[in-house]
Design a protein around this motif. Structure first.
Motif, mmCIF file in Angstrom:
data_model
loop_
_atom_site.group_PDB
_atom_site.id
_atom_site.type_symbol
_atom_site.label_atom_id
_atom_site.label_comp_id
_atom_site.label_asym_id
_atom_site.label_seq_id
_atom_site.Cartn_x
_atom_site.Cartn_y
_atom_site.Cartn_z
ATOM 1 N N ILE A 86 0.771 -1.170 0.050
ATOM 2 C CA ILE A 86 0.071 0.183 -0.019
ATOM 3 C C ILE A 86 0.845 1.219 0.018
ATOM 4 C CG2 ILE A 86 -1.730 1.383 1.461
ATOM 5 C CD1 ILE A 86 -2.768 -1.426 2.349
ATOM 6 N N MET A 87 1.792 1.110 0.779
ATOM 7 C CA MET A 87 2.644 2.380 0.739
ATOM 8 C C MET A 87 3.295 2.801 -0.521
ATOM 9 S SD MET A 87 6.173 2.930 3.406
ATOM 10 C CE MET A 87 6.919 1.322 2.878
ATOM 11 N N SER A 88 3.835 1.737 -1.287
ATOM 12 C CA SER A 88 4.208 1.763 -2.613
ATOM 13 C C SER A 88 3.251 2.426 -3.727
ATOM 14 C CB SER A 88 4.877 0.481 -3.150
ATOM 15 O OG SER A 88 6.020 0.096 -2.607
ATOM 16 N N SER B 91 0.401 4.098 -2.901
ATOM 17 C CA SER B 91 -0.162 5.426 -2.477
ATOM 18 C C SER B 91 0.943 6.472 -2.556
ATOM 19 C CB SER B 91 -0.515 5.241 -1.073
ATOM 20 O OG SER B 91 0.518 4.928 -0.256
ATOM 21 N N GLY B 92 2.189 5.886 -2.672
ATOM 22 C CA GLY B 92 3.306 6.832 -3.087
ATOM 23 C C GLY B 92 3.525 7.086 -4.652
ATOM 24 N N GLY B 93 2.887 6.321 -5.249
ATOM 25 C CA GLY B 93 3.083 6.598 -6.899
ATOM 26 C C GLY B 93 4.298 5.819 -7.152
ATOM 27 N N TYR B 94 4.800 4.749 -6.488
ATOM 28 C CA TYR B 94 6.013 4.199 -7.206
ATOM 29 C C TYR B 94 5.430 2.500 -7.530
ATOM 30 C CZ TYR B 94 8.407 7.470 -4.183
ATOM 31 O OH TYR B 94 8.646 8.576 -3.729
ATOM 32 N N PRO B 95 6.011 2.239 -8.580
ATOM 33 C CA PRO B 95 5.695 0.832 -9.331
ATOM 34 C C PRO B 95 5.973 -0.398 -8.323
ATOM 35 C CG PRO B 95 7.606 1.682 -10.111
ATOM 36 C CD PRO B 95 7.229 2.777 -9.304
ATOM 37 N N VAL B 96 5.219 -1.471 -8.505
ATOM 38 C CA VAL B 96 5.363 -2.662 -7.655
ATOM 39 C C VAL B 96 5.555 -3.748 -8.554
ATOM 40 C CG1 VAL B 96 4.578 -4.010 -5.907
ATOM 41 C CG2 VAL B 96 4.214 -1.706 -5.665
ATOM 42 N N ALA B 97 6.548 -4.569 -8.510
ATOM 43 C CA ALA B 97 6.701 -5.559 -9.528
ATOM 44 C C ALA B 97 7.088 -6.713 -8.606
ATOM 45 C CB ALA B 97 7.894 -5.348 -10.418
ATOM 46 N N PHE B 98 6.781 -8.034 -8.969
ATOM 47 C CA PHE B 98 6.961 -9.268 -8.360
ATOM 48 C C PHE B 98 8.200 -9.973 -9.306
ATOM 49 C CE2 PHE B 98 6.148 -13.876 -7.682
ATOM 50 C CZ PHE B 98 6.378 -14.012 -6.463
ATOM 51 N N PHE B 99 9.521 -9.595 -8.999
ATOM 52 C CA PHE B 99 10.302 -10.404 -9.686
ATOM 53 C C PHE B 99 10.508 -10.032 -11.060
ATOM 54 C CE2 PHE B 99 10.102 -13.074 -5.826
ATOM 55 C CZ PHE B 99 11.486 -12.854 -5.254
ATOM 56 N N GLY B 100 10.095 -8.925 -11.429
ATOM 57 C CA GLY B 100 10.300 -8.205 -12.863
ATOM 58 C C GLY B 100 8.854 -8.193 -13.356
ATOM 59 N N ILE B 101 8.001 -8.891 -12.714
ATOM 60 C CA ILE B 101 6.383 -8.865 -13.314
ATOM 61 C C ILE B 101 5.448 -7.834 -12.742
ATOM 62 C CG2 ILE B 101 4.180 -10.160 -13.709
ATOM 63 C CD1 ILE B 101 5.984 -12.596 -13.200
ATOM 64 N N GLU B 102 5.299 -6.640 -13.647
ATOM 65 C CA GLU B 102 4.531 -5.732 -13.115
ATOM 66 C C GLU B 102 3.283 -5.821 -12.406
ATOM 67 O OE1 GLU B 102 5.262 -1.539 -12.454
ATOM 68 O OE2 GLU B 102 6.772 -2.848 -13.360
ATOM 69 N N ILE B 103 2.966 -5.311 -11.480
ATOM 70 C CA ILE B 103 1.609 -5.306 -10.801
ATOM 71 C C ILE B 103 0.797 -4.140 -10.752
ATOM 72 C CG2 ILE B 103 0.492 -6.035 -8.722
ATOM 73 C CD1 ILE B 103 2.735 -7.746 -7.807
ATOM 74 N N ALA C 39 -1.290 -1.191 -10.303
ATOM 75 C CA ALA C 39 -1.633 -0.351 -8.783
ATOM 76 C C ALA C 39 -3.178 -0.434 -8.653
ATOM 77 C CB ALA C 39 -1.184 1.287 -9.124
ATOM 78 N N LEU C 40 -3.456 -0.634 -7.453
ATOM 79 C CA LEU C 40 -4.947 -0.854 -7.168
ATOM 80 C C LEU C 40 -5.368 0.350 -6.491
ATOM 81 C CD1 LEU C 40 -4.906 -4.282 -5.474
ATOM 82 C CD2 LEU C 40 -5.296 -3.791 -7.710
ATOM 83 N N MET C 41 -4.550 1.490 -6.374
ATOM 84 C CA MET C 41 -5.014 2.751 -5.772
ATOM 85 C C MET C 41 -4.161 3.999 -6.403
ATOM 86 S SD MET C 41 -3.520 2.919 -1.923
ATOM 87 C CE MET C 41 -4.660 1.588 -1.275
#
Length: 204
Positions: free
Chosen positions: A108-110, A112-124, A126-128
């Protein structure tokens, strides 16, 4: 034995326990190290690794809870006092809650901060959207849970060592691997990591 028995934990439970323990300790150490780093490409790379393993931990916790519900738990030993059983159950519940809260608050921190989240290179996706208020709250939760998790892990370890060295019962031994089986699992784990890395290289 793959499944839990009446007197000891099975191989799958042990794999969950020690894999999660290593990931948690690694994430805590990496998290505190990242707090000391100034913004750089190296910090960004380590942060992506931190997020990936955090999401992996979240999946492992979910799978372990499912396995816990499907498998029977070994009976308590006669050396376990009533207060120890209550304390152990309380610590276990807290650890599960913290192990869910830590990666979720980081995720959530990532977002809501506008930063990308990836799972070992697989982009997820953003849900918010970016939200500074949610970002501040999730950051505080993440920080407090990290310190609380250290306290919970310490209590858990002290209890295990107390049973092993003072009570001299089989509490700790029920969660450790037979040396021969441990070697087999290490070989399998190395093979899985190698195949996973090879597939990632071929795909990406």
């Amino acid at each position: 034995m793959f499944k839990n028995s009446r007197y000891t934990y099975g191989s799958l439970t042990k794999i969950f326990h020690w894999t999660m323990a290593l990931i948690v300790i690694g994430l805590l150490l990496l998290g505190f190290y990242l707090d000391e780093l100034s913004y750089s490409a190296n910090q960004f790379t380590l942060l992506k690794l931190h997020k990936s393993f955090g999401l992996l931990l979240l999946w492992l916790v979910a799978l372990r809870i499912i396995w816990h519900r499907l498998s029977k738990k070994p009976v308590s030993l006669s050396t376990h006092a009533k207060w120890e059983k209550i304390l152990a159950k309380t610590v276990h519940i807290f650890l599960y809650a913290a192990l869910i809260g830590m990666p979720l608050s980081g995720w959530i921190m990532s977002m809501s901060g506008g930063y990308p989240v990836a799972f070992f290179g697989i982009e997820i996706p953003a849900l918010m959207d970016k939200n500074s208020q949610i970002n501040d709250i999730s950051w505080l939760i993440h920080q407090y849970l990290a310190n609380a998790l250290i306290a919970g892990i310490s209590l858990h370890a002290i209890g295990a060592f107390k049973h092993h060295f003072i009570d001299k019962d089989s509490t700790l031994n029920r969660m450790v691997f037979n040396p021969k089986r441990l070697f087999v699992f290490i070989v399998i784990a190395i093979f899985i990591v190698f195949i996973g890395g090879l597939i990632r290289v071929l795909i990406l």
